[in-house]
Design an enzyme around this catalytic site. Structure first.
Site, PDB file in Angstrom:
ATOM      1  N   ARG A 194      -5.662   8.582   8.244  1.00 57.72           N
ATOM      2  CA  ARG A 194      -6.076   7.575   9.240  1.00 57.72           C
ATOM      3  C   ARG A 194      -6.020   8.083  10.682  1.00 57.72           C
ATOM      4  O   ARG A 194      -6.766   7.608  11.535  1.00 57.72           O
ATOM      5  CB  ARG A 194      -5.285   6.274   9.058  1.00 57.72           C
ATOM      6  CG  ARG A 194      -3.765   6.383   9.090  1.00 57.72           C
ATOM      7  CD  ARG A 194      -3.173   5.095   8.525  1.00 57.72           C
ATOM      8  NE  ARG A 194      -1.718   4.986   8.600  1.00 57.72           N
ATOM      9  CZ  ARG A 194      -0.861   5.494   7.715  1.00 57.72           C
ATOM     10  NH1 ARG A 194      -1.315   6.218   6.699  1.00 57.72           N
ATOM     11  NH2 ARG A 194       0.441   5.282   7.840  1.00 57.72           N
TER      12      ARG A 194
ATOM     13  N   ASN B 122      -3.070  -1.711   6.511  1.00 57.37           N
ATOM     14  CA  ASN B 122      -2.694  -2.620   7.601  1.00 57.37           C
ATOM     15  C   ASN B 122      -3.238  -4.018   7.308  1.00 57.37           C
ATOM     16  O   ASN B 122      -2.554  -5.027   7.509  1.00 57.37           O
ATOM     17  CB  ASN B 122      -3.259  -2.170   8.955  1.00 57.37           C
ATOM     18  CG  ASN B 122      -2.621  -0.921   9.515  1.00 57.37           C
ATOM     19  OD1 ASN B 122      -3.249  -0.155  10.238  1.00 57.37           O
ATOM     20  ND2 ASN B 122      -1.348  -0.699   9.204  1.00 57.37           N
TER      21      ASN B 122
ATOM     22  N   GLU C 156       3.920   9.201   9.807  1.00 57.52           N
ATOM     23  CA  GLU C 156       4.678   7.950   9.964  1.00 57.52           C
ATOM     24  C   GLU C 156       6.057   8.041   9.312  1.00 57.52           C
ATOM     25  O   GLU C 156       6.256   8.834   8.374  1.00 57.52           O
ATOM     26  CB  GLU C 156       3.870   6.771   9.375  1.00 57.52           C
ATOM     27  CG  GLU C 156       4.503   5.382   9.502  1.00 57.52           C
ATOM     28  CD  GLU C 156       4.918   4.983  10.938  1.00 57.52           C
ATOM     29  OE1 GLU C 156       5.618   5.755  11.619  1.00 57.52           O
ATOM     30  OE2 GLU C 156       4.576   3.853  11.351  1.00 57.52           O
TER      31      GLU C 156
ATOM     32  N   ARG D  54      -2.172   4.627  18.426  1.00 60.92           N
ATOM     33  CA  ARG D  54      -2.052   4.576  16.974  1.00 60.92           C
ATOM     34  C   ARG D  54      -3.429   4.859  16.385  1.00 60.92           C
ATOM     35  O   ARG D  54      -4.448   4.789  17.077  1.00 60.92           O
ATOM     36  CB  ARG D  54      -1.576   3.187  16.533  1.00 60.92           C
ATOM     37  CG  ARG D  54      -0.150   2.899  16.931  1.00 60.92           C
ATOM     38  CD  ARG D  54       0.254   1.497  16.534  1.00 60.92           C
ATOM     39  NE  ARG D  54       0.279   1.297  15.089  1.00 60.92           N
ATOM     40  CZ  ARG D  54       0.457   0.128  14.493  1.00 60.92           C
ATOM     41  NH1 ARG D  54       0.596  -0.979  15.229  1.00 60.92           N
ATOM     42  NH2 ARG D  54       0.491   0.037  13.184  1.00 60.92           N
ATOM     43  N   HIS D  55      -3.481   5.138  15.105  1.00 62.10           N
ATOM     44  CA  HIS D  55      -4.746   5.276  14.390  1.00 62.10           C
ATOM     45  C   HIS D  55      -5.485   3.930  14.434  1.00 62.10           C
ATOM     46  O   HIS D  55      -4.876   2.881  14.718  1.00 62.10           O
ATOM     47  CB  HIS D  55      -4.468   5.655  12.928  1.00 62.10           C
ATOM     48  CG  HIS D  55      -3.461   4.728  12.306  1.00 62.10           C
ATOM     49  ND1 HIS D  55      -3.806   3.486  11.819  1.00 62.10           N
ATOM     50  CD2 HIS D  55      -2.126   4.851  12.161  1.00 62.10           C
ATOM     51  CE1 HIS D  55      -2.710   2.889  11.377  1.00 62.10           C
ATOM     52  NE2 HIS D  55      -1.671   3.681  11.573  1.00 62.10           N
TER      53      HIS D  55
ATOM     54  N   HIS E  68       1.414   7.070  14.645  1.00 59.87           N
ATOM     55  CA  HIS E  68       1.719   5.833  13.909  1.00 59.87           C
ATOM     56  C   HIS E  68       2.749   4.993  14.672  1.00 59.87           C
ATOM     57  O   HIS E  68       3.435   5.512  15.557  1.00 59.87           O
ATOM     58  CB  HIS E  68       2.260   6.195  12.531  1.00 59.87           C
ATOM     59  CG  HIS E  68       1.357   7.122  11.783  1.00 59.87           C
ATOM     60  ND1 HIS E  68       0.420   6.677  10.879  1.00 59.87           N
ATOM     61  CD2 HIS E  68       1.208   8.480  11.833  1.00 59.87           C
ATOM     62  CE1 HIS E  68      -0.248   7.722  10.387  1.00 59.87           C
ATOM     63  NE2 HIS E  68       0.214   8.819  10.953  1.00 59.87           N
TER      64      HIS E  68
HETATM   65  O1  F6P Z   1       2.729  -1.291   9.267  1.00 58.68           O
HETATM   66  C1  F6P Z   1       2.344  -0.089   9.849  1.00 58.68           C
HETATM   67  C2  F6P Z   1       3.480   0.917   9.919  1.00 58.68           C
HETATM   68  O2  F6P Z   1       2.980   2.069  10.591  1.00 58.68           O
HETATM   69  C3  F6P Z   1       4.104   1.318   8.565  1.00 58.68           C
HETATM   70  O3  F6P Z   1       3.437   2.355   7.899  1.00 58.68           O
HETATM   71  C4  F6P Z   1       5.535   1.679   8.958  1.00 58.68           C
HETATM   72  O4  F6P Z   1       6.445   1.666   7.871  1.00 58.68           O
HETATM   73  C5  F6P Z   1       5.826   0.600   9.960  1.00 58.68           C
HETATM   74  O5  F6P Z   1       4.603   0.370  10.677  1.00 58.68           O
HETATM   75  C6  F6P Z   1       6.899   0.949  10.955  1.00 58.68           C
HETATM   76  O6  F6P Z   1       7.199  -0.229  11.671  1.00 58.68           O
HETATM   77  P1  F6P Z   1       8.595  -1.019  11.395  1.00 58.68           P
HETATM   78  O7  F6P Z   1       9.602   0.045  11.658  1.00 58.68           O
HETATM   79  O8  F6P Z   1       8.576  -2.133  12.414  1.00 58.68           O
HETATM   80  O9  F6P Z   1       8.661  -1.514   9.995  1.00 58.68           O
END
Ligand code: F6P
Ligand code: ATP
Length: 441
Positions: free
Chosen positions: A282, A239, A304, A232-233, A369
């Site tokens: 990022r 975050n 992402e 990941r970044h 991501h």
């Molecule tokens: O929180 C970091 C992230 O990369 C968000 O940008 C993204 O929406 C999420 O994680 C995805 O994870 P989950 O599907 O568990 O919400």
């Protein structure tokens, strides 16, 4: 009602394909079959492999080479019975909704191929033959050493003896083997012939969309040693706040990870890598200290998962503003599509060209991501749709995946730079929560 298409351009209720493997032993047929099955299942296309060897083992668990001599009537009868049992089970499976069945056997004579074709066509299932032809003696010997001497056929036997016997087994097959259309009278067959691991391929009468997708995928496979690195970044400003999506800069600690990443990569590889990032700041910032001679490429497909109207919100804000959506996502996280955004299923579909390109390539480092890495990880590690959206993928961690004959080896490199956790358990609205110990990377 609109027809069900699975999002991948096929109607499962109308498409049924049997991929019939062809080739001498130790030509990578089972390898190709399991890769095709994994790829199709990842795309939500019901696929299953029926390995005739497994059926034969019920009746002849530890046969020696002469079992496979065509003059051995008892051997011939048992082998034919095993093929019939595998095909019968496959037909049952098609009737219960199967879409791509793979018949993994040698099917090395014209007569056997004709029987298979007639039997399967009778049930209205299309047949595509996939032959692996290989005459590189060194590669065949390596295949025998690597996978055949540990086969259940030779359980408890000396590996040297096993290799010798397997060589004799191949000789027995060679006496009757005919490559597809060798005599020009199999031109009506739909087939893909892969010679010496893709150095040359012949494609004959490929008919529809799904067949050409399968063929394209199989044409791109190679077996040169390589790895795929996933990271990941570095930790981002969003975050830190527990907000999803966005296009934020790295935090101080995220910058520290970017500085540490070259060291981690060098620890895990002495070959130069090609680096793929998303188009978001990022990931590009995380890649920027990597050696200059590493080629870098940005892919929109690696951005992402798009959280639509929820982009930039915390999980608590989403639960307050869209409580039904929040619950629906927990109930079926793989299929839940954010309003105006994407689901994990959507992400898998847009990642397909990435997987195709990865299969063609050698050493690639992907900086992307959380959700995207989960989907790529699911492809390599065969995670189900229920599991994959919940897999913990911690920040500041480099993962090295090395494909082996059957399965993928994983190595983890931790940067020892602190970061928040962005994993979220079912039902929780916590900003930062430690992943449950089970199922983690
Ligand atoms: O929180 C970091 C992230 O990369 C968000 O940008 C993204 O929406 C999420 O994680 C995805 O994870 P989950 O599907 O568990 O919400
Ligand atoms: P059998 O008929 O005994 O089941 P098989 O043809 O199914 O043999 P596999 O068990 O799949 O052979 O052999 C696996 C080995 O083949 C792996 O080590 C893999 O790297 C190698 N391999 C994969 N693709 C090919 C190919 N196209 N040509 C030759 N070898 C390959």
């Amino acid at each position: 009602m609109a027809p069900r298409t699975n999002g991948v351009g096929i109607r499962p209720e109308e498409t049924r394909i049997c991929v019939v493997m062809v080739g001498l032993p130790a030509r990578g047929k089972s390898y190709i079959a399991q890769k095709a099955q994994r790829y199709l299942k990842w795309l939500s296309i019901p696929a299953a492999t029926f390995n005739v060897g497994n059926y034969r083992r019920n009746d002849a668990p530890h046969p020696s080479a002469d079992f496979f001599d065509t003059n051995n009537a008892e051997g011939e009868r048992k082998r034919r019975a095993a093929a019939e049992a595998a095909v019968a089970d496959m037909m049952k499976w098609f009737r219960s909704g199967g879409v791509v069945g793979i018949l993994d056997a040698t099917n090395s004579t014209k007569e056997r191929r004709k029987w298979v074709l007639d039997r399967i066509n009778q049930e209205g299932v299309d047949v595509i033959f996939v032959e692996s032809k290989c005459d590189e003696e060194e590669l065949i010997m390596a295949n025998i050493r690597d996978v055949k001497t540990t086969s259940p056929d030779y359980q408890g036997q000396d590996p040297e003896q096993a290799a010798l016997d397997f060589r004799n087994r191949i000789r027995n097959y060679e006496k009757v083997y005919k490559t597809i259309n060798a005599d020009g009278d199999e031109d009506h067959l739909t087939y893909l012939k892969i010679m010496n691991v893709g150095r040359q391929v012949i494609i004959n009468r490929i008919q529809d969309y799904l067949q050409s997708r399968i063929v394209y995928y199989l044409m791109n496979l190679h077996i040169r040693p390589r790895s795929v690195w996933l990271s990941r970044h570095g930790e981002s400003m969003l975050n830190l706040e527990g907000r999803i999506g966005g296009d934020a800069d790295l935090s101080h600690r995220g910058e520290e990870y970017a500085l540490k990443l070259p060291e981690l990569v060098l620890e895990s590889s002495d070959r130069p890598l090609t680096v793929w990032t998303s188009t978001l700041k990022r990931t590009i910032a995380t890649a920027r200290h990597l050696p200059k001679h590493y080629n870098q490429l940005q892919w929109k497909a690696l951005d992402e998962l798009d959280a639509g109207v929820c982009d930039g919100m915390t999980y608590q804000e989403i639960a307050d503003m869209y409580p039904e959506d929040f619950q629906a996502r927990d109930e079926d996280k793989y299929n839940y599509r954010y309003r105006g955004g994407e689901s994990y299923r959507d992400v898998v579909i847009r990642l397909e060209p990435i997987i195709m390109e990865l299969e063609r390539s050698e050493d690639i480092l992907i900086i992307s991501h959380q959700a995207v890495i989960r989907c790529i990880y699911a492809y390599f590690m065969q995670k189900t749709q229920e599991e994959s959206p919940w897999v913990p993928v911690p920040l500041h961690t480099l993962m090295k995946l090395t494909p082996r004959a059957y399965g993928t080896e994983v190595q983890i490199y931790k940067a020892e730079v602190k970061a928040v956790s962005t994993w979220r358990g079912k039902g929780s609205t916590a900003k930062h929560e430690d992943p449950k110990p089970e199922g983690g990377i």
